[in-house]
Write a protein that holds these residues in place. Structure first.
Motif, short mmCIF file in Angstrom:
data_model
loop_
_atom_site.label_atom_id
_atom_site.label_comp_id
_atom_site.label_asym_id
_atom_site.label_seq_id
_atom_site.Cartn_x
_atom_site.Cartn_y
_atom_site.Cartn_z
N ASP A 218 49.02 39.33 39.10
CA ASP A 218 48.12 40.40 38.67
C ASP A 218 47.86 41.34 39.82
O ASP A 218 48.10 41.02 40.98
N LYS A 220 44.97 43.27 41.46
CA LYS A 220 43.51 43.28 41.43
C LYS A 220 42.92 44.54 42.04
O LYS A 220 41.82 44.92 41.71
N GLY A 232 38.57 43.32 38.33
CA GLY A 232 38.92 42.18 37.48
C GLY A 232 40.42 42.10 37.23
O GLY A 232 40.91 41.08 36.74
N PHE A 275 44.79 27.32 35.63
CA PHE A 275 45.34 28.51 36.25
C PHE A 275 45.34 28.23 37.75
O PHE A 275 44.28 28.03 38.34
N ASN A 291 41.48 27.98 38.47
CA ASN A 291 40.60 28.48 37.42
C ASN A 291 40.78 27.57 36.22
O ASN A 291 41.89 27.07 35.99
N ARG A 293 40.73 28.17 33.07
CA ARG A 293 40.97 28.97 31.85
C ARG A 293 42.15 29.86 32.17
O ARG A 293 42.65 29.88 33.29
N GLY A 295 43.97 33.58 32.80
CA GLY A 295 43.53 34.76 33.55
C GLY A 295 43.48 35.99 32.65
O GLY A 295 44.07 36.02 31.58
N ASP A 296 42.76 36.98 33.12
CA ASP A 296 42.73 38.26 32.43
C ASP A 296 42.94 39.32 33.51
O ASP A 296 42.13 39.38 34.44
N PRO A 297 44.02 40.07 33.54
CA PRO A 297 44.95 40.38 32.45
C PRO A 297 46.24 39.55 32.40
O PRO A 297 47.17 39.92 31.68
N GLU A 298 46.32 38.41 33.10
CA GLU A 298 47.57 37.63 33.06
C GLU A 298 47.92 37.17 31.64
O GLU A 298 49.09 37.11 31.27
N1 GLY Z 1 42.94 38.01 36.90
C1 GLY Z 1 42.25 37.03 37.60
C2 GLY Z 1 41.37 36.17 36.80
O1 GLY Z 1 41.40 36.14 35.59
O2 GLY Z 1 40.61 35.43 37.42
#
Ligand code: GLY
Ligand code: AMP
Length: 432
Positions: A218, A220, A232, A275, A291, A293, A295-298
């Motif tokens: 991603d 950032k 984010g 993650f 993480n 959960r 990722g966002d935007p992954e």
């Molecule tokens: N893109 C990083 C996250 O979701 O933590």
């Protein structure tokens, strides 16, 4: 089966889009969702950590499975809330238990887990206010830059990379003695700075087995060429040319497999996504962070590359049958480019009308909503990250170009996006 998806971002629109494609999904509800998830199912106006309201909605809508998007409800214990309630136990919750979610919820917990089990990561020490002076002495001895991390969840702002000792000591004081990050900063991890290339690896585990999902990177930083503040996430790409079979093998043997084996031995119940934020230097991977959960935007690039039925994958996770599943991936490259509101990641204005969403349909291009909401007949902005435009391509350059082209057709006041997502790889693609 009836499914309740928790969350409201681009990650959740992507998951909703994928869940809805499954013939196993009868009814899909999203709490609270956005204007994009409303195209895939029914949004419920419930906060992500309002467990009582979530439980009521589960009873009302005969929910069989809950899929949790963001970390907050996981760290607050949504898994245990359902497992420990006799009336709700039958509902499958995809996500780690509260204790296992500490892998993300407490940096000190995650670092101790990795140290104890010899999982490669940066060297570190942790400090609380009573050890403030020892911490200052420790900082003086570190080489630069120095990484300071607030222990708890700090909305993505709790990591500071300090370029000199004075700055590090000042920030350390602000965190420990002046509550810069509130409760989250009452414990601070000081760690070695890792050089190299950052990438994200994802698995789905049932606590015993796991399946490896497509990798992603991603972007950032707010500005082109990775300049400026962290956000984010402004975009992401998958596949990564640097993820060779040799590197993946090392990641599996040194990082993924020991993590899952030790979760089980340490009795940390985990049925969900992990993650792994990694840094690789000279082909040697180390864990920057876990993480609990996706990722966002992954997610907006990883999920579109998975050909499997997502509901089937989640059921196998809940029933501890993941060894029966093999992941089939789309070999094309996928990129997502995020359109954000003016001012983001600082202050921004919400409520701007989004135009062009239905004007052009491009094959192999999907508009995922992040911060959007319906307002009468219009769709308006409702967050810093507003839309994530995902495209498939023969290579990353092609995928990014298509997303950028689609973004040119979309408009809201003060919309902006990075046009250089995947820049390291698009240069490589062009050379070949
Ligand atoms: N893109 C990083 C996250 O979701 O933590
Ligand atoms: P996190 O909030 O843990 O995702 O960290 C934010 C970002 O800080 C990561 O994505 C990395 O780019 C960077 N970072 C965190 N820890 C380190 C480290 N030990 N060395 C180098 N960069 C780091």
């Amino acid at each position: 089966m009836n499914i309740l998806l928790i969350g409201a971002g681009g990650r959740e629109h992507t998951l909703a889009w994928k869940l809805k494609q499954s013939p196993l999904c009868s009814m899909l509800f999203i709490a609270p969702g956005n204007a994009g998830t409303a195209l895939c199912g029914t949004n419920l106006a419930i906060g992500v950590s309002d467990f009582d309201a979530i439980a009521n909605a589960c009873t009302e809508h005969a929910i069989d499975m809950i899929m949790v998007g963001p970390e907050e409800p996981l760290v607050k214990g949504i898994y245990d809330f359902f497992k420990n309630n006799p009336g709700l136990q039958h509902i499958k919750v995809i996500g780690p238990s509260k204790e296992a979610a500490q892998l993300e919820g407490s940096k000190a917990f995650a670092k101790a887990f990795m140290k104890r089990h010899r999982i490669p990561t940066a060297a570190y020490e942790e400090f609380t206010a009573d050890k403030y002076l020892e911490g200052v002495e420790y900082i003086k001895k570190q080489s630069l830059p120095i990484v300071l991390k607030a222990d708890g969840l700090a909305a993505g702002k709790g990591v500071l990379i300090c370029q000199n000792h004075l700055e590090a000591a000042a920030e350390f004081e602000l965190m420990l003695l002046r509550s810069k990050f509130g409760e989250a900063g009452k414990r601070v991890v000081i760690e070695e700075f890792l050089k190299g290339i950052e990438l994200s690896i994802f698995v789905l585990t049932d606590g015993e087995h796991y399946v490896l999902l497509p990798e992603a990177k991603d972007y950032k930083r707010v500005g082109e060429a990775d300049a400026g503040l962290n956000t984010g996430g402004r975009g992401a790409v998958s596949t990564l040319p640097l993820v060779t079979p040799e590197l993946l093998q090392k990641v599996r043997e040194q990082i993924i497999e020991p993590t899952i084996a030790w979760l089980k031995k340490d009795k940390l119940v985990y049925k969900g996504f992990i993650f792994f934020g990694l840094m690789t230097d000279n082909g040697e991977p180390k864990v920057i962070e876990y993480n609990c959960r996706m990722g966002d935007p992954e997610t907006e690039v990883v999920i579109p590359r998975i050909k499997n039925d997502l509901v089937e994958l989640l059921m196998a996770t809940a029933d501890q049958r993941l060894h029966e599943i093999s992941i089939e991936t789309d070999e094309r490259a996928v990129a997502t480019v995020v359109a954000v509101s003016g001012g983001y990641p600082g202050d921004y204005v919400k409520g701007k009308v989004i135009l062009g969403l239905d004007d052009l349909v491009l094959e192999d291009c999907i508009i995922f909503h992040s911060g959007t909401k319906k307002d009468g007949d219009e769709i308006i902005t409702n967050g810093g990250r507003v839309l994530a435009v995902t495209s498939y391509g023969a290579n990353i350059a092609e995928a990014v170009e298509q997303s950028n082209y689609m973004l040119e057709q979309l408009h809201f006041e003060e919309m902006y996006y990075r046009s250089d997502i995947g820049f390291e790889f698009t240069l490589q693609d062009n050379r070949t």
